[in-house]
Design an enzyme around this catalytic site. Structure first.
Site, PDB file in Angstrom:
ATOM      1  N   CYS A 103     -11.856   4.016  -2.124  1.00  0.00           N
ATOM      2  CA  CYS A 103     -11.411   4.990  -3.127  1.00  0.00           C
ATOM      3  C   CYS A 103     -12.545   5.975  -3.346  1.00  0.00           C
ATOM      4  O   CYS A 103     -13.708   5.556  -3.462  1.00  0.00           O
ATOM      5  CB  CYS A 103     -11.076   4.261  -4.429  1.00  0.00           C
ATOM      6  SG  CYS A 103     -10.500   5.355  -5.743  1.00  0.00           S
ATOM      7  N   HIS A 145      -1.550   3.063  -3.927  1.00  0.00           N
ATOM      8  CA  HIS A 145      -2.930   3.249  -4.408  1.00  0.00           C
ATOM      9  C   HIS A 145      -3.031   4.519  -5.267  1.00  0.00           C
ATOM     10  O   HIS A 145      -3.588   4.485  -6.368  1.00  0.00           O
ATOM     11  CB  HIS A 145      -3.881   3.319  -3.202  1.00  0.00           C
ATOM     12  CG  HIS A 145      -5.305   3.600  -3.562  1.00  0.00           C
ATOM     13  ND1 HIS A 145      -6.321   2.703  -3.331  1.00  0.00           N
ATOM     14  CD2 HIS A 145      -5.893   4.681  -4.140  1.00  0.00           C
ATOM     15  CE1 HIS A 145      -7.463   3.232  -3.762  1.00  0.00           C
ATOM     16  NE2 HIS A 145      -7.231   4.430  -4.251  1.00  0.00           N
ATOM     17  N   GLU A 146      -2.483   5.631  -4.746  1.00  0.00           N
ATOM     18  CA  GLU A 146      -2.618   6.896  -5.477  1.00  0.00           C
ATOM     19  C   GLU A 146      -1.829   6.877  -6.779  1.00  0.00           C
ATOM     20  O   GLU A 146      -2.316   7.354  -7.810  1.00  0.00           O
ATOM     21  CB  GLU A 146      -2.192   8.080  -4.605  1.00  0.00           C
ATOM     22  CG  GLU A 146      -3.024   8.291  -3.353  1.00  0.00           C
ATOM     23  CD  GLU A 146      -4.525   8.292  -3.591  1.00  0.00           C
ATOM     24  OE1 GLU A 146      -4.966   8.724  -4.680  1.00  0.00           O
ATOM     25  OE2 GLU A 146      -5.262   7.845  -2.695  1.00  0.00           O
ATOM     26  N   HIS A 149      -3.423   5.257  -9.751  1.00  0.00           N
ATOM     27  CA  HIS A 149      -4.375   6.088 -10.512  1.00  0.00           C
ATOM     28  C   HIS A 149      -3.693   6.751 -11.707  1.00  0.00           C
ATOM     29  O   HIS A 149      -4.341   7.008 -12.726  1.00  0.00           O
ATOM     30  CB  HIS A 149      -4.959   7.183  -9.619  1.00  0.00           C
ATOM     31  CG  HIS A 149      -6.087   6.737  -8.735  1.00  0.00           C
ATOM     32  ND1 HIS A 149      -7.300   6.310  -9.232  1.00  0.00           N
ATOM     33  CD2 HIS A 149      -6.194   6.668  -7.390  1.00  0.00           C
ATOM     34  CE1 HIS A 149      -8.107   6.005  -8.216  1.00  0.00           C
ATOM     35  NE2 HIS A 149      -7.459   6.203  -7.085  1.00  0.00           N
TER      36      HIS A 149
HETATM   37 NI    NI Z   1      -8.391   5.927  -5.213  1.00  0.00          NI
END
Ligand code: NI
Length: 182
Positions: A103, A145-146, A149
């Site tokens: 990341c 994953h994105e 966030h």
């Molecule tokens: Ni990330």
């Protein structure tokens, strides 16, 4: 546009839940500028994806693209995608897969993360046009994953075994990371 500073783990803004982009902002100069900054910053840093909170903007916008990045030699290409207000629906009936993740907010480290192997996602693009896809493989991983966030979740929070968390150089030296050292 501009390469922006990427916030690093420890900055409380990475733990906040991002706000939706209002319909009135679709196709606006503000949203186009944000997306350009996300692309510029992601590409300058050699990432596979970036979420608006990582550049300090608490809105539900992510970008991702995977070409043949040396950082992810094992990954199939993923088309350049902008998602505004995405909703990700995991499809756990297709099983789970583990892989090493990095990341841009946690530079120099990688961790082994297990995630549902397939997901369906819905969003709109920068102009407000609907996007709906069902994907697997690295595409499914990067979108999860994105979009994490946007809910203030960083990948270490998804890890089940913190023994599989370490510095890139050490993991590569130990033969644990696939491909050339990023
Ligand atoms: Ni990330």
């Amino acid at each position: 546009m501009a390469v922006r500073r990427v916030l690093r783990m420890g900055d409380p803004r990475l733990l906040a839940v991002a706000e939706p982009v209002p319909e009135s902002a679709f196709d606006s100069a503000w949203l186009h500028a944000l997306v350009e900054d996300l692309w510029d910053t992601m590409r300058a840093r050699g990432g596979a994806g970036l979420a608006a909170p990582q550049i300090g903007v608490g809105r539900r916008v992510v970008v991702f693209e995977v070409g043949r990045l040396p950082r992810y030699p094992q990954a199939d290409p993923v088309p350049a995608t902008v998602l505004v207000n995405p909703v990700v629906e995991p499809l756990p009936e297709h099983g789970w897969e583990g892989a090493w993740e990095g990341c841009l907010s946690i530079p120099g480290l990688r961790g082994w993360v297990e995630r549902p192997a397939r997901v369906r996602y819905r969003a709109v693009d920068v102009a407000g046009r609907p996007i709906e896809r069902e994907v697997g493989g690295f595409h499914a991983r990067v979108v999860q994953h994105e979009c994490d966030h946007l809910d203030g979740v960083l990948y270490p929070q998804r890890m089940r075994d913190l023994r599989r968390f370490g510095f890139v150089e050490e993991l590569a030296e130990a033969g644990l990371l696939p491909g050339p050292r990023p």
